[in-house]
Design a protein around this motif. Structure first.
Motif, PDB file in Angstrom:
ATOM      1  N   GLY A  21     -15.925  45.602  47.235  1.00 49.75           N
ATOM      2  CA  GLY A  21     -16.718  46.588  46.514  1.00 49.75           C
ATOM      3  C   GLY A  21     -16.962  46.293  45.051  1.00 49.75           C
ATOM      4  O   GLY A  21     -17.433  47.152  44.314  1.00 49.75           O
ATOM      5  N   TYR A  22     -16.692  45.088  44.608  1.00 48.44           N
ATOM      6  CA  TYR A  22     -16.937  44.718  43.215  1.00 48.44           C
ATOM      7  C   TYR A  22     -18.248  43.946  43.134  1.00 48.44           C
ATOM      8  O   TYR A  22     -18.423  42.946  43.821  1.00 48.44           O
ATOM      9  N   TYR A  23     -19.176  44.430  42.309  1.00 48.65           N
ATOM     10  CA  TYR A  23     -20.496  43.820  42.258  1.00 48.65           C
ATOM     11  C   TYR A  23     -20.890  43.311  40.874  1.00 48.65           C
ATOM     12  O   TYR A  23     -21.822  42.539  40.749  1.00 48.65           O
ATOM     13  N   GLN A  39     -13.334  43.250  32.305  1.00 46.54           N
ATOM     14  CA  GLN A  39     -12.026  43.885  32.388  1.00 46.54           C
ATOM     15  C   GLN A  39     -10.982  42.876  32.842  1.00 46.54           C
ATOM     16  O   GLN A  39      -9.822  42.975  32.479  1.00 46.54           O
ATOM     17  N   ILE A  40     -11.410  41.907  33.647  1.00 44.22           N
ATOM     18  CA  ILE A  40     -10.512  40.886  34.189  1.00 44.22           C
ATOM     19  C   ILE A  40     -11.237  39.543  34.207  1.00 44.22           C
ATOM     20  O   ILE A  40     -12.430  39.462  34.491  1.00 44.22           O
ATOM     21  N   ILE A  41     -10.477  38.483  33.915  1.00 42.76           N
ATOM     22  CA  ILE A  41     -10.968  37.113  34.070  1.00 42.76           C
ATOM     23  C   ILE A  41     -10.099  36.462  35.137  1.00 42.76           C
ATOM     24  O   ILE A  41      -8.873  36.517  35.065  1.00 42.76           O
ATOM     25  N   ILE A  42     -10.739  35.861  36.134  1.00 41.81           N
ATOM     26  CA  ILE A  42     -10.017  35.137  37.184  1.00 41.81           C
ATOM     27  C   ILE A  42     -10.302  33.660  36.990  1.00 41.81           C
ATOM     28  O   ILE A  42     -11.451  33.240  36.912  1.00 41.81           O
ATOM     29  N   PHE A  80     -17.354  47.375  37.383  1.00 43.19           N
ATOM     30  CA  PHE A  80     -16.173  46.820  36.736  1.00 43.19           C
ATOM     31  C   PHE A  80     -16.459  45.350  36.456  1.00 43.19           C
ATOM     32  O   PHE A  80     -16.448  44.536  37.374  1.00 43.19           O
ATOM     33  N   PRO A  81     -16.785  44.972  35.218  1.00 42.68           N
ATOM     34  CA  PRO A  81     -17.173  43.579  34.963  1.00 42.68           C
ATOM     35  C   PRO A  81     -16.000  42.611  35.146  1.00 42.68           C
ATOM     36  O   PRO A  81     -14.935  42.794  34.567  1.00 42.68           O
ATOM     37  N   ILE A  82     -16.219  41.610  35.970  1.00 43.79           N
ATOM     38  CA  ILE A  82     -15.231  40.581  36.249  1.00 43.79           C
ATOM     39  C   ILE A  82     -15.866  39.234  35.959  1.00 43.79           C
ATOM     40  O   ILE A  82     -16.982  38.949  36.400  1.00 43.79           O
ATOM     41  N   LEU A  83     -15.142  38.388  35.228  1.00 44.18           N
ATOM     42  CA  LEU A  83     -15.595  37.030  34.920  1.00 44.18           C
ATOM     43  C   LEU A  83     -14.740  36.049  35.702  1.00 44.18           C
ATOM     44  O   LEU A  83     -13.513  36.114  35.658  1.00 44.18           O
TER      45      LEU A  83
END
Length: 105
Positions: A46-48, A69-72, A23-26
């Motif tokens: 569990g996010y890699y 999918q999400i930007i924090i 799950f791509p997270i930026l």
């Protein structure tokens, strides 16, 4: 810190991707120490597939390349652009969910 992002994902395929760490997270923050803390919490959950940037320059290009999918971010008003400007610029190139975390200073 443990972040549970699965509940924010709309479809079941994305939930499976999230659980598998695909799950791509930026993460966008000017402070690498903050980025590392967020990454540590996400890895424990569990996010890699994690990416980060420390500057808003070329953010549209980065988002297109990573397709998160999400930007924090905690981009309120401490950096070169405020949160409203950041979202306005970002919406020109994508419709990614953005989570603003942290305290306004």
């Amino acid at each position: 810190m443990s972040l549970k992002l699965e509940t924010m994902v709309g479809n079941s395929d994305a939930k499976v991707q999230a659980r598998s760490g695909k799950f791509p997270i930026l993460i966008y923050n000017s402070d690498i120490k903050v980025i590392n803390k967020i990454k540590d919490g996400l890895i424990l959950s569990g996010y890699y597939d994690l990416h980060h940037i420390t500057s808003s320059e070329n953010i549209a290009e980065v988002v297109r390349n990573i397709n998160p999918q999400i930007i924090i971010t905690d981009n309120w008003s401490r950096s070169t652009i405020n949160a409203y400007s950041f979202m306005k610029d970002l919406r020109r190139s994508c419709n990614t969910t953005v989570i603003f975390a942290g305290e306004k200073q």
